[in-house]
Structures are given as C-alpha cells and as structure tokens.
Write a protein that holds these residues in place. Structure first.
Motif, PDB file in Angstrom:
ATOM      1  N   ILE A   2     -13.344  21.199  -2.327  1.00  0.00           N
ATOM      2  CA  ILE A   2     -14.386  21.867  -3.105  1.00  0.00           C
ATOM      3  C   ILE A   2     -13.907  22.113  -4.535  1.00  0.00           C
ATOM      4  O   ILE A   2     -12.748  22.458  -4.770  1.00  0.00           O
ATOM      5  N   LEU A   3     -14.811  21.926  -5.489  1.00  0.00           N
ATOM      6  CA  LEU A   3     -14.467  22.078  -6.909  1.00  0.00           C
ATOM      7  C   LEU A   3     -13.779  23.406  -7.198  1.00  0.00           C
ATOM      8  O   LEU A   3     -14.107  24.444  -6.613  1.00  0.00           O
ATOM      9  N   PHE A   4     -12.822  23.356  -8.087  1.00  0.00           N
ATOM     10  CA  PHE A   4     -12.065  24.508  -8.597  1.00  0.00           C
ATOM     11  C   PHE A   4     -11.046  25.034  -7.573  1.00  0.00           C
ATOM     12  O   PHE A   4      -9.871  25.199  -7.884  1.00  0.00           O
ATOM     13  N   THR A   5     -11.499  25.296  -6.353  1.00  0.00           N
ATOM     14  CA  THR A   5     -10.575  25.857  -5.359  1.00  0.00           C
ATOM     15  C   THR A   5      -9.781  24.786  -4.630  1.00  0.00           C
ATOM     16  O   THR A   5      -8.718  25.062  -4.083  1.00  0.00           O
ATOM     17  N   HIS A   6     -10.312  23.554  -4.599  1.00  0.00           N
ATOM     18  CA  HIS A   6      -9.709  22.439  -3.860  1.00  0.00           C
ATOM     19  C   HIS A   6      -9.475  22.796  -2.387  1.00  0.00           C
ATOM     20  O   HIS A   6      -8.520  22.322  -1.767  1.00  0.00           O
ATOM     21  N   SER A   7     -10.356  23.614  -1.860  1.00  0.00           N
ATOM     22  CA  SER A   7     -10.250  23.982  -0.449  1.00  0.00           C
ATOM     23  C   SER A   7     -10.934  22.936   0.421  1.00  0.00           C
ATOM     24  O   SER A   7     -11.822  22.214  -0.021  1.00  0.00           O
ATOM     25  N   TYR A   8     -10.484  22.843   1.659  1.00  0.00           N
ATOM     26  CA  TYR A   8     -11.031  21.930   2.668  1.00  0.00           C
ATOM     27  C   TYR A   8     -10.900  20.465   2.247  1.00  0.00           C
ATOM     28  O   TYR A   8     -11.790  19.649   2.485  1.00  0.00           O
ATOM     29  N   ALA A   9      -9.777  20.130   1.619  1.00  0.00           N
ATOM     30  CA  ALA A   9      -9.520  18.749   1.196  1.00  0.00           C
ATOM     31  C   ALA A   9      -9.227  17.873   2.415  1.00  0.00           C
ATOM     32  O   ALA A   9      -8.449  18.260   3.301  1.00  0.00           O
ATOM     33  N   LEU A  10      -9.798  16.679   2.436  1.00  0.00           N
ATOM     34  CA  LEU A  10      -9.665  15.820   3.611  1.00  0.00           C
ATOM     35  C   LEU A  10      -8.509  14.835   3.518  1.00  0.00           C
ATOM     36  O   LEU A  10      -7.906  14.490   4.533  1.00  0.00           O
ATOM     37  N   GLU A  11      -8.189  14.341   2.330  1.00  0.00           N
ATOM     38  CA  GLU A  11      -7.135  13.331   2.260  1.00  0.00           C
ATOM     39  C   GLU A  11      -5.799  13.893   2.740  1.00  0.00           C
ATOM     40  O   GLU A  11      -5.094  13.253   3.534  1.00  0.00           O
ATOM     41  N   GLU A  12      -5.454  15.062   2.278  1.00  0.00           N
ATOM     42  CA  GLU A  12      -4.193  15.678   2.693  1.00  0.00           C
ATOM     43  C   GLU A  12      -4.169  15.913   4.202  1.00  0.00           C
ATOM     44  O   GLU A  12      -3.149  15.705   4.865  1.00  0.00           O
ATOM     45  N   LEU A  13      -5.312  16.351   4.742  1.00  0.00           N
ATOM     46  CA  LEU A  13      -5.409  16.593   6.187  1.00  0.00           C
ATOM     47  C   LEU A  13      -5.194  15.307   6.985  1.00  0.00           C
ATOM     48  O   LEU A  13      -4.419  15.280   7.948  1.00  0.00           O
ATOM     49  N   PHE A  14      -5.869  14.236   6.576  1.00  0.00           N
ATOM     50  CA  PHE A  14      -5.755  12.977   7.307  1.00  0.00           C
ATOM     51  C   PHE A  14      -4.357  12.378   7.172  1.00  0.00           C
ATOM     52  O   PHE A  14      -3.830  11.783   8.116  1.00  0.00           O
ATOM     53  N   TYR A  15      -3.765  12.531   6.005  1.00  0.00           N
ATOM     54  CA  TYR A  15      -2.401  12.042   5.793  1.00  0.00           C
ATOM     55  C   TYR A  15      -1.415  12.820   6.665  1.00  0.00           C
ATOM     56  O   TYR A  15      -0.511  12.250   7.281  1.00  0.00           O
ATOM     57  N   LYS A  16      -1.594  14.120   6.718  1.00  0.00           N
ATOM     58  CA  LYS A  16      -0.704  14.991   7.486  1.00  0.00           C
ATOM     59  C   LYS A  16      -0.657  14.596   8.954  1.00  0.00           C
ATOM     60  O   LYS A  16       0.419  14.611   9.577  1.00  0.00           O
ATOM     61  N   TYR A  17      -1.799  14.223   9.507  1.00  0.00           N
ATOM     62  CA  TYR A  17      -1.870  13.923  10.937  1.00  0.00           C
ATOM     63  C   TYR A  17      -1.857  12.425  11.247  1.00  0.00           C
ATOM     64  O   TYR A  17      -2.083  12.018  12.382  1.00  0.00           O
ATOM     65  N   GLY A  18      -1.591  11.621  10.244  1.00  0.00           N
ATOM     66  CA  GLY A  18      -1.382  10.203  10.500  1.00  0.00           C
ATOM     67  C   GLY A  18      -2.624   9.436  10.917  1.00  0.00           C
ATOM     68  O   GLY A  18      -2.556   8.546  11.785  1.00  0.00           O
TER      69      GLY A  18
END
Length: 429
Positions: free
Chosen positions: A302-318
């Motif tokens: 989400i803009l400004f807060t960068h909360s609920y980002a998906l790329e980092e989540l998907f990368y983290k869990y392979g």
C-alpha cells in the motif's frame, strides 16, 4: 371458441415460462480441497423445492446416486437469480461420471465430467487465461477443442470474466456462462476476481461461483498433483472504498497458507507452489497500470506505508511461479526479485531459479484492445507476445513444470514454451 383457445394458449404460455424459469442454466463445476469431491453450481430464475444431482460412473444404465444441496439468491438490477450448489462426494480419481441436475420441476440434460487425479505420478494439465469476455471471445473454439481432446484437467480463469457479469441486470453474465457451458460441465472451471468483477463489492462474482475455502471465492488454495495452487484477489488493494479489512484478512490468510505449504511434509508432497491473481506486480506495457510503475502496489504494498507487500512475502516462502492477467498480452519474465534478474544459471535460467518466475496471460479475447509493449524492454523481460490465445500449464512431476503459450491468431501455434526444473530446495528461502 376463439376466447377458449386464447385462454388455453395463455395458460400454456404461463406453464412454459414457469418451466423455463426452473430449468437449470449456466451449469459449472468447481474443484474442492480433495480429488474425491466436486461442487456443481447452476442458476434458475424461479426458486425450486430442492437442488439435486443424480450421478453414476460413465456408461451406467441409470444415475443411481443422489446428492442434495442448497439454494441461495441474489438480485442484480431487476432480476433475481437462484443459485444452486450441490457437492458430489466419494468420487474416484480420474474417472468419468454422468450426471443431471435440477429439481422435480425441471432437470438438465445428462452431462459427463472427469474427476481430477491423485498420487505422485499424476501430471495434470491446465488451460490458464484471464480477461475473457462474451464479446470477441476469440479463443473459445480452440478452448473447446482442447477440452474435447480429453487432455485438460481444469481451466483456471484469472479474473475479468464476461466483461461484465453485472451488465444489463446480469444478463450479459448469464449469456457468458451459458456460452461456456459445454466446457464448464465437463471439468472444473476455477476462477478468481479481477477489476471487472468489482461492481457492488463483487456481488455477481461472490454469488455465481463456488470456489473452495469458505471465503466467497475471493481467495483459496488447493492441491493438484505435485502443486499447491494459491488463488487470491489483487483487487482488495485497489477498491479501498470497501475498507482495509479485506486487505488485512487476505494477507494474513496468505501468510498462514504459505507457512503450512512450506512445512517439510507439505512441500515434499506438493513441492511446486504456484500463485495466481489478476493484476501483475511486473509488466512491460505502456497503459499506465500499476505493474508499469517501479514501486507497484502489488509488489511493494500500500502507498506510503508499504504494508501488505506481496513480493517480499512470496520470496520469503519460496513461491516458484506467479501467474497473472489484466494486461491483454502474454509476457514471460526471467526469475526476478526486487527488479533484479536471478536466473538459475546463464545457460539454464529456469533450472533451480533463485527467485519466483512471473507469467502474464491475459489475451484470451474480450471487447477491449490488446495492450502495447514498451519499446525499451526492462532486463527482466524474457518473451512478449500480443496474439490472442491462452496458456497451457503442465505439472509433470516433483521436479519439472512447463508452460506453453498457444496462439489463436496463428492457428494454435505454440509461440512460447519453457520448462522450470528444480532438483534442489529453493536456496533463497
């Protein structure tokens, strides 16, 4: 005599209309969390006393098994639709069944479907596409031919359905689902929402489809063969007039699902993790959509807060593969994370890649034009194609997965194909 005849005709017309309104329409199948059951959904325009399915193994002399389900209703414009759902259980894997659905008021004709397979040697093949509408449904005949071949296990429609389900009091959506009926009665037709389903907080989408998971078909996961599929909504990030709670709820569900999917036991059984959603986090098109931006909302949050980002989540869990639509093109990327190419090796980029692979497949055909590509392509773009068509995904086994892009413009020619190989654990997790 003439008055009597007019009265008879009037009565007959009323009976015909009444019968037609209880006739099962827009019949479609959906997979569940297990190969041994499916959900059958259909529409009537009058309520019925029951929602039933009679079924038996293909070729049986009569349909010996009865299942009863439920009926709900929703109103789009001036028209009320009655949605019937029945779950068929205790099905055997990779077996054909004959069935009819309806009620004592009216029954469908007998249809035949095939269940999904199971076990480590099961290699399912899926047709995958998004942005497919009633108008300019160019790929439909080829999709029908693929299904008739008997080599397709399910269809995955990644958002933007009918263009649009709600239009003309929902009649456009009715016509689209009727157009697909000879496909959707034969195999699971799995869906997720796109931006074109957003009307009235996705009213038509929530009511017309019956995906597993208990979240009104907005997000869910299911296992097929050696793959774990995660289907979710990117639209919660953009239609914030419906609140932030849908974003939070889905993200928490996503992380919990990924945690479960990456346990040693789960990943040994379903080593491939594949996500599917409508709006991409990367693309190289020129229409100003979110994926054109360096800091796309889907990718960085989400803009400004960068909360609920998906790329980092998907990368983290392979996560292995991310499939998207929304852009009316086909595009394949190199393995990428944070806009950096992370190939497995120079010679074999898709063998043990060091980041998820992204594919966009949104060119099945709709009333909107194709998207155009940037002249100067980013380094993470591998292949682009603007033909009408769809993708074919095969999960061969625990180490090999392949995708082909089928061009309808070129009479079914395979205009792109690649194989992902992983014979070691994802090293970046």
């Amino acid at each position: 005599m003439n008055i009597l005849w007019i009265c008879v005709v009037s009565i007959l017309n009323n009976v015909i209309v009444k019968a037609s309104n209880t006739q099962p329409q827009q019949i479609h199948l959906a997979a569940t969390e297990t190969y041994s059951s499916v959900v059958l959904t259909w529409v009537t325009f009058d309520p019925t006393t029951s929602s039933q399915v009679y079924y038996a193994s293909h070729g049986s002399s009569f349909l010996s098994t009865n299942a009863t389900g439920s009926m709900t209703s929703f109103k789009e414009g001036k028209i009320t639709r009655y949605i019937h759902r029945v779950t068929l259980i205790n099905l055997k894997p990779k077996i054909k069944y004959d069935y009819k659905c309806g009620s004592p008021a009216n029954w469908s004709i007998i249809h035949t479907f095939q269940t999904l397979g199971m076990g480590p040697n099961y290699s399912p093949t899926f047709l995958v596409y998004g942005d497919f509408g009633l108008t300019n449904a160019q790929s439909l005949p080829r999709i029908q031919d693929e299904v008739k071949s008997g080599k397709i296990d399910a269809i995955l429609h990644i958002g933007d359905i009918a263009y649009n389900l709600f239009e003309d009091d929902g009649i456009l959506g009715d016509n689209f689902m009727s157009m697909l009926e000879d496909v959707t009665t034969q195999l699971p037709y799995m869906t997720l929402p796109g931006n074109h389903e957003s009307s009235q907080n996705f009213l038509d989408y929530r009511n017309r489809f019956s995906m597993p998971g208990g979240h009104e078909s907005i997000f869910y996961s299911w296992n097929v063969g050696r793959a774990h599929f995660i289907m979710f909504s990117t639209e919660v990030y953009f239609f914030l007039e419906y609140g932030m709670d849908p974003v939070k709820k889905q993200f928490e569900w996503l992380e919990n699902d990924l945690k479960q999917a990456t346990t040693t036991e789960a990943r040994s059984e379903h080593p491939w993790i594949i996500t599917m959603a409508h709006r991409p986090m990367y693309c190289s098109t020129t229409n100003g959509n979110d994926c054109d931006h360096k800091e796309s909302i889907i990718r960085t949050g989400i803009l400004f807060t960068h909360s609920y980002a998906l790329e980092e989540l998907f990368y983290k869990y392979g996560v292995d593969l991310c499939v998207w639509a929304h852009e009316h093109i086909y595009e394949r990327l190199w393995p990428v994370y944070d806009r950096k190419v992370m190939n497995g090796s120079y010679e074999r980029p898709y063998t043990n890649p060091k980041a998820p692979v992204h594919v966009i497949t949104g060119s099945a055909g709709c009333r909107e034009n194709h998207t155009t590509f940037q002249k100067n392509q980013p380094e993470w773009v591998a292949v682009t194609n603007s033909d009408y068509g769809f993708s074919k995904l095969t999960v061969h086994n625990s180490t090999h997965l392949s995708i082909q892009q089928i061009s309808d413009d070129q009479n079914g020619k395979v205009v792109d194909s690649f194989t992902m190989v992983k014979d070691q654990e994802n090293t970046w997790t």
